[in-house]
Design a protein around this motif. Structure first.
Motif, mmCIF file in Angstrom:
data_model
loop_
_atom_site.group_PDB
_atom_site.id
_atom_site.type_symbol
_atom_site.label_atom_id
_atom_site.label_comp_id
_atom_site.label_asym_id
_atom_site.label_seq_id
_atom_site.Cartn_x
_atom_site.Cartn_y
_atom_site.Cartn_z
ATOM 1 N N PRO A 1 5.397 11.812 -41.043
ATOM 2 C CA PRO A 1 4.800 12.678 -42.055
ATOM 3 C C PRO A 1 4.203 13.966 -41.476
ATOM 4 O O PRO A 1 3.865 14.869 -42.234
ATOM 5 C CB PRO A 1 3.693 11.797 -42.657
ATOM 6 N N ASN A 2 4.112 14.045 -40.155
ATOM 7 C CA ASN A 2 3.477 15.201 -39.519
ATOM 8 C C ASN A 2 4.447 16.079 -38.730
ATOM 9 O O ASN A 2 4.032 17.056 -38.119
ATOM 10 C CB ASN A 2 2.361 14.710 -38.582
ATOM 11 N N MET A 3 5.730 15.717 -38.722
ATOM 12 C CA MET A 3 6.732 16.467 -37.953
ATOM 13 C C MET A 3 7.016 17.815 -38.621
ATOM 14 O O MET A 3 7.340 17.866 -39.813
ATOM 15 C CB MET A 3 8.030 15.659 -37.852
ATOM 16 N N PRO A 4 6.903 18.910 -37.882
ATOM 17 C CA PRO A 4 7.199 20.226 -38.464
ATOM 18 C C PRO A 4 8.664 20.319 -38.919
ATOM 19 O O PRO A 4 9.572 19.797 -38.256
ATOM 20 C CB PRO A 4 6.934 21.201 -37.317
ATOM 21 N N ALA A 5 8.883 20.985 -40.019
ATOM 22 C CA ALA A 5 10.232 21.124 -40.580
ATOM 23 C C ALA A 5 11.180 21.827 -39.619
ATOM 24 O O ALA A 5 12.362 21.474 -39.544
ATOM 25 C CB ALA A 5 10.173 21.874 -41.906
ATOM 26 N N ASP A 6 10.683 22.806 -38.848
ATOM 27 C CA ASP A 6 11.573 23.518 -37.925
ATOM 28 C C ASP A 6 12.045 22.601 -36.793
ATOM 29 O O ASP A 6 13.177 22.749 -36.315
ATOM 30 C CB ASP A 6 10.896 24.780 -37.371
ATOM 31 N N VAL A 7 11.234 21.634 -36.395
ATOM 32 C CA VAL A 7 11.660 20.683 -35.358
ATOM 33 C C VAL A 7 12.748 19.772 -35.912
ATOM 34 O O VAL A 7 13.757 19.527 -35.254
ATOM 35 C CB VAL A 7 10.461 19.866 -34.833
ATOM 36 N N ARG A 8 12.559 19.299 -37.137
ATOM 37 C CA ARG A 8 13.597 18.456 -37.763
ATOM 38 C C ARG A 8 14.920 19.222 -37.889
ATOM 39 O O ARG A 8 15.988 18.692 -37.615
ATOM 40 C CB ARG A 8 13.164 18.028 -39.156
ATOM 41 N N ALA A 9 14.825 20.460 -38.317
ATOM 42 C CA ALA A 9 16.031 21.279 -38.497
ATOM 43 C C ALA A 9 16.742 21.505 -37.164
ATOM 44 O O ALA A 9 17.966 21.418 -37.085
ATOM 45 C CB ALA A 9 15.674 22.613 -39.150
ATOM 46 N N ARG A 10 15.980 21.788 -36.119
ATOM 47 C CA ARG A 10 16.570 22.013 -34.791
ATOM 48 C C ARG A 10 17.216 20.732 -34.263
ATOM 49 O O ARG A 10 18.301 20.774 -33.690
ATOM 50 C CB ARG A 10 15.499 22.514 -33.822
ATOM 51 N N GLU A 11 16.586 19.589 -34.473
ATOM 52 C CA GLU A 11 17.158 18.317 -34.024
ATOM 53 C C GLU A 11 18.468 18.046 -34.747
ATOM 54 O O GLU A 11 19.459 17.647 -34.118
ATOM 55 C CB GLU A 11 16.157 17.178 -34.257
ATOM 56 N N LEU A 12 18.512 18.284 -36.042
ATOM 57 C CA LEU A 12 19.748 18.087 -36.807
ATOM 58 C C LEU A 12 20.834 19.023 -36.307
ATOM 59 O O LEU A 12 21.987 18.619 -36.115
ATOM 60 C CB LEU A 12 19.489 18.305 -38.303
ATOM 61 N N GLU A 13 20.482 20.265 -36.071
ATOM 62 C CA GLU A 13 21.433 21.246 -35.550
ATOM 63 C C GLU A 13 22.002 20.796 -34.200
ATOM 64 O O GLU A 13 23.222 20.836 -33.984
ATOM 65 C CB GLU A 13 20.724 22.595 -35.398
ATOM 66 N N LEU A 14 21.152 20.347 -33.309
ATOM 67 C CA LEU A 14 21.608 19.897 -31.991
ATOM 68 C C LEU A 14 22.456 18.629 -32.085
ATOM 69 O O LEU A 14 23.475 18.502 -31.418
ATOM 70 C CB LEU A 14 20.414 19.646 -31.066
ATOM 71 N N ARG A 15 22.018 17.706 -32.919
ATOM 72 C CA ARG A 15 22.721 16.429 -33.051
ATOM 73 C C ARG A 15 24.116 16.606 -33.625
ATOM 74 O O ARG A 15 25.045 15.883 -33.270
ATOM 75 C CB ARG A 15 21.897 15.491 -33.934
ATOM 76 N N THR A 16 24.297 17.577 -34.510
ATOM 77 C CA THR A 16 25.588 17.762 -35.174
ATOM 78 C C THR A 16 26.446 18.867 -34.551
ATOM 79 O O THR A 16 27.534 19.137 -35.036
ATOM 80 C CB THR A 16 25.374 18.067 -36.670
ATOM 81 N N SER A 17 25.960 19.487 -33.479
ATOM 82 C CA SER A 17 26.683 20.621 -32.904
ATOM 83 C C SER A 17 27.894 20.223 -32.065
ATOM 84 O O SER A 17 28.722 21.066 -31.748
ATOM 85 C CB SER A 17 25.740 21.466 -32.045
ATOM 86 N N GLY A 18 27.970 18.945 -31.686
ATOM 87 C CA GLY A 18 29.101 18.506 -30.879
ATOM 88 C C GLY A 18 28.979 18.851 -29.412
ATOM 89 O O GLY A 18 29.941 18.733 -28.663
ATOM 90 N N ARG A 19 27.801 19.279 -28.977
ATOM 91 C CA ARG A 19 27.604 19.578 -27.557
ATOM 92 C C ARG A 19 27.722 18.301 -26.737
ATOM 93 O O ARG A 19 27.426 17.204 -27.213
ATOM 94 C CB ARG A 19 26.221 20.178 -27.308
ATOM 95 N N LYS A 20 28.107 18.479 -25.481
ATOM 96 C CA LYS A 20 28.220 17.340 -24.576
ATOM 97 C C LYS A 20 26.844 16.696 -24.408
ATOM 98 O O LYS A 20 25.859 17.358 -24.182
ATOM 99 C CB LYS A 20 28.746 17.805 -23.212
ATOM 100 N N ARG A 21 26.849 15.393 -24.501
ATOM 101 C CA ARG A 21 25.609 14.648 -24.329
ATOM 102 C C ARG A 21 25.567 14.063 -22.924
ATOM 103 O O ARG A 21 26.588 13.779 -22.332
ATOM 104 C CB ARG A 21 25.528 13.518 -25.340
ATOM 105 N N HIS A 22 24.383 13.874 -22.438
ATOM 106 C CA HIS A 22 24.201 13.237 -21.142
ATOM 107 C C HIS A 22 24.214 11.731 -21.341
ATOM 108 O O HIS A 22 23.935 11.229 -22.419
ATOM 109 C CB HIS A 22 22.885 13.678 -20.506
ATOM 110 N N SER A 23 24.520 10.999 -20.288
ATOM 111 C CA SER A 23 24.602 9.555 -20.405
ATOM 112 C C SER A 23 23.217 8.940 -20.564
ATOM 113 O O SER A 23 22.206 9.511 -20.187
ATOM 114 C CB SER A 23 25.279 8.965 -19.168
ATOM 115 N N ALA A 24 23.218 7.741 -21.117
ATOM 116 C CA ALA A 24 21.966 7.013 -21.282
ATOM 117 C C ALA A 24 21.329 6.727 -19.935
ATOM 118 O O ALA A 24 20.103 6.776 -19.798
ATOM 119 C CB ALA A 24 22.215 5.716 -22.045
ATOM 120 N N SER A 25 22.144 6.457 -18.922
ATOM 121 C CA SER A 25 21.564 6.162 -17.607
ATOM 122 C C SER A 25 20.882 7.394 -17.021
ATOM 123 O O SER A 25 19.862 7.271 -16.336
ATOM 124 C CB SER A 25 22.623 5.617 -16.645
ATOM 125 N N ASP A 26 21.410 8.590 -17.290
ATOM 126 C CA ASP A 26 20.736 9.814 -16.844
ATOM 127 C C ASP A 26 19.386 9.973 -17.530
ATOM 128 O O ASP A 26 18.388 10.306 -16.897
ATOM 129 C CB ASP A 26 21.591 11.059 -17.132
#
Length: 176
Positions: A116-141
């Protein structure tokens, strides 16, 4: 940002590593008289003491501090049960350094989307990054990143959970 993807760099900035105080221990206390497991939604909560190291949502933490101040000033802040419901999943006390990465993942899946306290711009940026298709680092990294950073700031594993080696954070978190 050697070990973290851009998404995890953003999420990392929304988290705090902290050492529990008396107020944190009190906030963690079960709100039910039916036993520890029922108060934790069927799961027994980890024992938290002064000095237990945990991770928490920076936004809920600052909101909680404001509520505590209002209570101390006679402002009639919400009850602990209401606060816990509003910020469900905002705080975690992993049992070992190795488990911190999993706690961060759980926070990302369960708390971040409903905070309930997360700023809207942070949520928007996370969605943008998550859906951008950029290469992700491994879980072990990412897991290695959290382990190395916690050791760097002075955290150690004990039979009572994660603690600070010398009773205080030894350095700032690398990259933040």
């Amino acid at each position: 940002h050697i070990f973290l993807s851009p998404t995890y760099c953003l999420l990392r900035a929304q988290l705090e590593v902290f050492s529990a105080t008396a107020d944190d221990v009190k906030d963690r206390a079960p709100t039910s008289t039916k036993g520890d497991a029922s108060a934790a939604g069927g799961k027994k909560k980890a024992v938290v003491e002064n000095g237990s190291v945990g991770i928490r949502c920076a936004h809920c933490s600052s909101a909680q501090q404001r509520r505590r101040l209002a209570t101390n000033d006679g402002g009639g802040a919400p009850s602990a049960a209401l606060l816990a419901k509003a910020c469900k999943g905002s705080v975690s006390y992993p049992k070992s350094i190795r488990l911190v990465y999993q706690s961060v993942r759980n926070w990302q899946r369960h708390h971040f989307p409903t905070c309930p306290n997360m700023p809207a711009d942070v949520r928007a940026r996370e969605l943008e990054l998550r859906t951008s298709g950029r290469k992700r680092h491994s879980a072990s990294d990412s897991a290695s990143y959290w382990q190395r950073c916690l050791v760097h700031i002075g955290c150690i594993d004990t039979d009572r959970g994660i603690r600070l080696r010398n009773g205080t954070f030894e350095d700032s978190f690398p990259g933040g």
